[in-house]
Design a protein around this motif. Structure first.
Motif, short mmCIF file in Angstrom:
data_model
loop_
_atom_site.label_atom_id
_atom_site.label_comp_id
_atom_site.label_asym_id
_atom_site.label_seq_id
_atom_site.Cartn_x
_atom_site.Cartn_y
_atom_site.Cartn_z
N TYR A 68 0.82 -1.22 0.00
CA TYR A 68 0.00 0.00 0.00
C TYR A 68 0.85 1.27 0.00
O TYR A 68 0.73 2.14 0.86
CB TYR A 68 -0.97 -0.01 1.19
N TRP A 69 1.71 1.39 -1.03
CA TRP A 69 2.59 2.53 -1.17
C TRP A 69 1.79 3.78 -1.54
O TRP A 69 0.84 3.73 -2.33
CB TRP A 69 3.63 2.24 -2.25
N LEU A 70 2.20 4.91 -1.00
CA LEU A 70 1.50 6.18 -1.22
C LEU A 70 1.89 6.79 -2.57
O LEU A 70 3.07 6.90 -2.89
CB LEU A 70 1.85 7.17 -0.10
N ASP A 71 0.89 7.18 -3.34
CA ASP A 71 1.08 7.94 -4.56
C ASP A 71 0.49 9.33 -4.32
O ASP A 71 -0.69 9.57 -4.53
CB ASP A 71 0.39 7.24 -5.75
N GLY A 72 1.33 10.23 -3.84
CA GLY A 72 0.85 11.57 -3.49
C GLY A 72 1.95 12.35 -2.79
O GLY A 72 3.09 11.89 -2.66
N LYS A 73 1.60 13.52 -2.31
CA LYS A 73 2.57 14.41 -1.68
C LYS A 73 2.22 14.61 -0.19
O LYS A 73 1.04 14.67 0.16
CB LYS A 73 2.61 15.75 -2.39
N LEU A 74 3.26 14.73 0.64
CA LEU A 74 3.10 15.03 2.06
C LEU A 74 4.01 16.19 2.42
O LEU A 74 5.09 16.35 1.86
CB LEU A 74 3.46 13.82 2.93
N ASP A 75 3.59 16.97 3.41
CA ASP A 75 4.40 18.10 3.85
C ASP A 75 4.12 18.40 5.31
O ASP A 75 3.04 18.08 5.84
CB ASP A 75 4.07 19.32 2.99
N GLU A 76 5.12 19.00 5.96
CA GLU A 76 4.99 19.55 7.32
C GLU A 76 4.34 18.57 8.29
O GLU A 76 3.32 18.86 8.92
CB GLU A 76 4.20 20.86 7.27
#
Length: 206
Positions: free
Chosen positions: A153-161
């Motif tokens: 279940y790898w994330l395809d997206g962006k994360l911040d802070e």
């Protein structure tokens, strides 16, 4: 990493985020911040996300049992904090195609406590609550960001802070700051752990 597109972002607190490709990108935190905040009666987690398509993808995972997980699905956000978090009035939806801020506040009393999610975008804030959680037993295990700890279940997206606090956040509107991330070091009580997800970072392919 990506550079946010507008040139006027150069003076903002956060100009960068981490872009996970859904294949093999992840971050591992060996000394998990969850272990740090578990000694408090309440703790909070704050992060920003940008997802184009809602699917089963993990933001956080500690121990494959599991004991601590926060992840998206096509039907909304799921959380497993010692046990499954059952949100009310409904499961929080995944908001796609724009930056969204999430704050999760956990009252650790196993009888009267609660888990609350605040999800904020340019439209407003929605609040979802759950009853008491179960005890977490995954202390001492690393925290994975961007995948489940068993390499699924790898994330395809962006994360911040991404930030962890050893108290209950109350002024979430200031952290959202009309969509411009706040400098969390200026809070009256800064986070115990703050992962800038790209700020002042270098890329190392090894």
């Amino acid at each position: 990493q990506i550079l946010m597109p507008e040139q006027n972002n150069k003076d903002k607190v956060s100009n960068y985020s981490m872009d996970f490709d859904g294949v093999d990108d992840y971050v591992i935190v060996t000394a998990s911040p969850i272990d740090t905040v578990l000694s408090s009666t309440e703790f909070s987690i704050s992060f920003w996300y940008y997802i184009d398509t809602a699917a089963t993808e993990f933001v956080f995972s500690q121990d494959a049992s599991p004991d601590f997980e926060i992840y998206s699905t096509a039907s909304g956000w799921y959380a497993y904090i010692g046990g499954d978090v059952v949100w009310s009035p409904s499961r929080p939806p995944i908001i796609t195609g724009k930056w969204v801020h999430i704050a999760i506040i956990v009252d650790q009393d196993l009888t009267t406590g609660s888990v609350t999610m605040h999800q904020t975008d340019n439209v407003g804030t929605n609040v979802y609550t759950s009853g008491p959680r179960l005890a977490i037993s995954s202390a001492g295990n690393p925290l994975y960001i961007g995948k489940r700890s068993d390499n699924t279940y790898w994330l395809d997206g962006k994360l911040d802070e991404i930030a962890f606090f050893d108290y209950a956040l109350t002024d979430i509107a200031s952290i959202y700051n009309s969509g411009t991330p706040t400098d969390l070091s200026t809070l009256a009580t800064p986070p115990t752990n703050w992962y800038r997800m790209g700020e002042e970072a270098i890329f190392n392919s090894t």
